[in-house]
Design an enzyme around this catalytic site. Structure first.
Site, mmCIF file in Angstrom:
data_model
loop_
_atom_site.group_PDB
_atom_site.id
_atom_site.type_symbol
_atom_site.label_atom_id
_atom_site.label_comp_id
_atom_site.label_asym_id
_atom_site.label_seq_id
_atom_site.Cartn_x
_atom_site.Cartn_y
_atom_site.Cartn_z
ATOM 1 C CB ALA A 175 71.289 69.067 125.183
ATOM 2 C CG ASP A 176 72.908 67.843 119.890
ATOM 3 O OD1 ASP A 176 73.659 66.915 120.220
ATOM 4 O OD2 ASP A 176 71.847 67.665 119.269
ATOM 5 C CB ILE A 177 75.208 73.966 120.719
ATOM 6 C CG1 ILE A 177 74.588 73.793 119.330
ATOM 7 C CG2 ILE A 177 76.264 75.066 120.677
ATOM 8 C CD1 ILE A 177 75.570 73.425 118.242
ATOM 9 C CB ALA A 180 79.645 70.887 120.554
#
Length: 406
Positions: A175-177, A180
């Site tokens: 989810a983070d990457i 991004a």
């Protein structure tokens, strides 16, 4: 052979204000820096980016290895954005910036008086990116958002792991990457548009939306059948066999994803009778009878080692590969040839490893121009670029521009 003149990096001359912490925002801004952008990281005076002190083990200095792997090619400026003087300095930077990235909880930037609307008055062409856990709208907008929660609440965890097992998150922060990457493509598209018409725009990026955007096969199955998708371990919803298989000494991965490959597999395993087995006649039938299919294949695979089967299947034109640890992947021959580990000189750590560039540009390859910055390392440098002299800097300091507390 004619020597080609050196070309500037694609984002040379683009100024980015990184007003974000931890992962999604800093990672996106690092990608821009790798392509030549001037990234100025705006950090709280006390401690800076939370990731500087994370991970539970210490390097020579105070910055974690995680911070060092997400913040190269940036300059660090410390500003107290709760102070009027700190905000005034940010606005000076906004005046000549192309992109601003922030990941405070929705509403915080507005309360501080540095929202998109506030910044747009100073610089109408600014692309302003807000990264949050759940987006700027909706009933969950004000919830704290982290990768784990986004994976759980987006559906990703519901299809991760093995049937009947406990909840499992993806091993890497998808989810983070993912956020991004989606934010990076959106801000670059918006920046191109702003250059054409002189008008920037606001971008609302969230971990929740980004995680959901990965669910193509899973939701296609649900919308097509009405059945909520469930975990499949290493298997695939679209084809079988396509997963990890047990061997004599562990596991390896392989895939016979179409009829041609299925035919090759049966011949390679000397199991021609499987071609006449009605349960396995088509991809659809193999999916329906996956447990039986795997049991039949593993009768063969368990007779030899993983290395044997990877070599044998590849020789027959069937996709296969070993299951490697991260050290094996990074330190193996292919990882080395692909330059997926690089060394960066650092004023405190000496030489530190960084993950290499995920894509390779032939004409304008990414460069490491700056080490991951020390906290506030470039504050005076950036102030000088703004035309602020020592006397003015001292006055700003008195006004709380660089202090943790007013």
């Amino acid at each position: 052979m004619t020597t080609q003149p050196e070309r500037p990096q694609p984002l040379a001359g683009v100024r980015v204000l990184d007003v974000s912490q931890v992962m999604a925002g800093p990672y996106a801004c690092m990608l821009l820096g790798d392509m030549g952008a001037d990234v100025i990281k705006i950090e709280p005076p006390k401690g800076g980016d939370q990731t500087r002190g994370s991970m539970g083990f210490k390097m020579k200095g105070s910055d974690s290895m995680g911070f060092l792997n997400m913040n190269r090619n940036k300059r660090s400026v410390t500003l107290n954005l709760k102070s009027e003087a700190g905000r005034a300095l940010l606005f000076k930077l906004v005046a000549n910036a192309d992109i601003l990235v922030e990941n405070y909880r929705p509403g915080v930037m507005k309360r501080l008086g540095i929202s998109y609307e506030d910044c747009q008055k100073i610089n109408p062409r600014l692309v302003y990116v807000s990264i949050s856990g759940f987006g700027q709208t909706g009933p969950w907008a004000n919830r704290p958002g982290f990768d784990l929660m986004a994976q759980a609440m987006s559906g990703v965890m519901s299809v991760t792991g093995y049937p009947g097992g406990p909840p499992v998150k993806a091993g890497v922060p998808v989810a983070d990457i993912g956020c991004a990457l989606f934010a990076t493509y959106a801000m670059l598209a918006a920046h191109i548009g702003s250059k054409a018409i002189g008008q920037g725009q606001y971008i609302d990026a969230s971990l929740f939306d980004s995680a959901m955007a990965f669910s193509i096969w899973d939701m296609s199955e649900y919308w097509g059948t009405g059945r909520p998708p469930e975990p499949l371990g290493t298997a695939n919803r679209m084809s079988a066999p396509y997963q990890a298989m047990a061997s004599a000494d562990g596991h390896f991965v392989m895939g016979a994803t179409n009829q041609k490959l299925w035919h090759k597999l049966c011949l390679t395993l000397e199991r021609r009778e499987l071609l006449d087995d009605e349960r396995f006649a088509t991809v659809s039938l193999r999916l329906q009878h996956r447990p039986a299919l795997v049991a039949e294949l593993e009768q063969c695979f368990k007779r030899q080692t993983s290395d044997y089967w990877v070599e044998t299947l590849l020789a027959a034109g069937i996709p296969a590969g070993p299951i490697l640890s991260y050290p094996e992947a990074f330190e193996g021959e292919h990882g080395r040839v692909r330059q997926m580990r690089m060394e960066i000189d650092h004023p405190v750590e000496g030489t530190v490893p960084n993950i290499g560039f995920a894509v390779k540009l032939s004409g304008t390859p990414q460069q490491v121009r700056r080490h991951p910055p020390l906290l506030g390392e470039h504050t005076d440098e950036v102030l000088a670029e703004l035309g602020i002299n020592a006397t003015e800097r001292a006055a700003l300091e008195q006004q709380g521009a660089f202090a943790h507390e007013l």
